[in-house]
Design an enzyme around this catalytic site. Structure first.
Site, PDB file in Angstrom:
ATOM      1  N   ASP A 102       0.843  -1.198   0.000  1.00  0.00           N
ATOM      2  CA  ASP A 102       0.000   0.000   0.000  1.00  0.00           C
ATOM      3  C   ASP A 102       0.879   1.248   0.000  1.00  0.00           C
ATOM      4  OD1 ASP A 102      -2.135  -1.716   0.235  1.00  0.00           O
ATOM      5  OD2 ASP A 102      -2.295  -1.462   2.415  1.00  0.00           O
TER       6      ASP A 102
HETATM    7  N1  URA Z   1      -1.292  -5.959   3.789  1.00  0.00           N
HETATM    8  C1  URA Z   1      -1.761  -4.688   3.826  1.00  0.00           C
HETATM    9  O1  URA Z   1      -2.786  -4.415   4.438  1.00  0.00           O
HETATM   10  N2  URA Z   1      -1.066  -3.745   3.181  1.00  0.00           N
HETATM   11  C2  URA Z   1       0.100  -3.970   2.532  1.00  0.00           C
HETATM   12  O2  URA Z   1       0.694  -3.044   1.987  1.00  0.00           O
HETATM   13  C3  URA Z   1       0.572  -5.285   2.513  1.00  0.00           C
HETATM   14  C4  URA Z   1      -0.136  -6.265   3.145  1.00  0.00           C
END
Ligand code: URA
Length: 236
Positions: A102
Site C-alpha cells: 500500500d
Molecule cells: N497488507 C496490507 O494491508 N497492506 C500492505 O501493503 C501489505 C499487506
C-alpha cells in the site's frame, strides 16, 4: 551497450558508483583499463573486469528496495511518485515491482525485470510467506491471536489461510504477522476483522528474502547471488 550500463546491470553498483569506478581506473575491457563510461561493450564477447575480477553480465536484475511511505507500487502513476522512480539512477526502463505494498506501507519490495520469477513468487498456489512488522492501536488477547492465526473472515469467499503471529513488544503493541496470501490490504483487513487497527506496517520478509536492516526507507541495492538463489529455490 554502454560500459556503465553493463556494469550496473551486472550488479557491480549503482550507475553513479560504477561511473566513479570507471573514472578511477578499476575497470578493464579486454585487458585494457577503460576510463570512459560511454565506451560500447558487447555483452556476449567483451571481457570486462572490475578490480581484476571478471564481471558476468546478467540478463535479469534484482533489487531490494526499502519502500518508503508515500510511493505507489507501480511503474507509472498520474498522481503519485512510484517505486520505480526511486530506482531512476539505474537508467532502466524494464523494472517493475513484484507485488504491491500500500502507499502508506514501508519495507521490502523486490524490483526486477524477471517476469517469470515475479509470476512464480506471486502465484497464489505457491503460498510464499510474507512477514510484516505491525504496530497496532490496541493489545490483542490470547484468544484473539488464536482466531487471527486460524483464519478470519475479511469479506472474501473464504477465511484467510493460517498465519503466524508473534509479539515483538507487547507493551508497544508491536508484532510480526506472517501470511501466505496476498489479498488486497490483507494485513490491515485481518486486524480490522478482530476489532483492532494497524497504525504502521512494514514488510520485513518475502520467501527467503529478508529486508536488509542497513537500508533506510527509500534506499535499494542489488540482491546478492545467494539471495537470488534463495528466491529461485522458493519458486522452483
Ligand atoms: N497488507 C496490507 O494491508 N497492506 C500492505 O501493503 C501489505 C499487506
Amino acid at each position: 551497450m554502454r560500459l556503465d550500463k553493463y556494469l550496473t546491470q551486472a550488479g557491480v553498483g549503482t550507475r553513479s558508483e560504477v561511473k566513479e569506478y570507471i573514472r578511477k581506473g578499476c575497470v578493464c575491457v579486454d585487458g585494457i583499463v577503460e576510463k570512459h563510461a560511454d565506451r560500447k561493450v558487447d555483452e556476449a564477447a567483451s571481457e570486462v573486469t572490475f578490480q581484476g575480477t571478471r564481471v558476468r553480465f546478467q540478463k535479469f536484475v534484482y533489487y531490494m528496495l526499502n519502500k518508503p511511505a508515500g510511493f505507489v507500487s507501480a511503474t507509472q502513476d498520474s498522481h503519485d511518485k512510484t517505486v520505480v522512480w526511486l530506482l531512476r539512477a539505474e537508467g532502466r526502463t524494464d523494472l517493475f515491482p513484484v507485488g504491491r505494498l500500500d502507499k502508506d506501507t514501508e519495507g521490502l519490495l523486490l524490483l526486477t525485470n524477471d517476469g517469470d520469477m515475479a509470476h512464480r513468487l506471486l502465484s497464489p498456489r505457491r503460498h510464499v510467506p510474507k512477514q510484516y512488522f505491525v504496530r497496532l492501536a490496541e493489545d490483542l488477547s490470547e484468544e484473539t491471536v488464536r482466531r487471527l492465526e486460524a483464519g478470519v473472515d475479511i469479506g472474501e469467499k473464504k477465511p484467510t489461510l493460517p498465519s503466524v503471529f508473534e509479539w515483538k513488544n507487547r507493551q508497544a503493541h508491536e508484532a510480526y504477522l506472517t501470511i501466505t496470501e496476498g489479498k488486497f490490504h490483507q494485513v490491515k483487513r485481518m486486524f480490522a476483522a478482530v476489532g483492532n487497527k494497524v497504525l504502521f506496517l512494514r514488510r520485513v520478509r518475502m520467501g527467503n528474502l529478508v529486508l536488509d536492516e542497513g537500508l533506510p526507507p527509500g534506499e535499494y541495492r542489488p540482491l546478492y547471488e545467494d539471495e537470488i538463489k534463495g528466491l529461485l529455490d522458493v519458486t522452483e
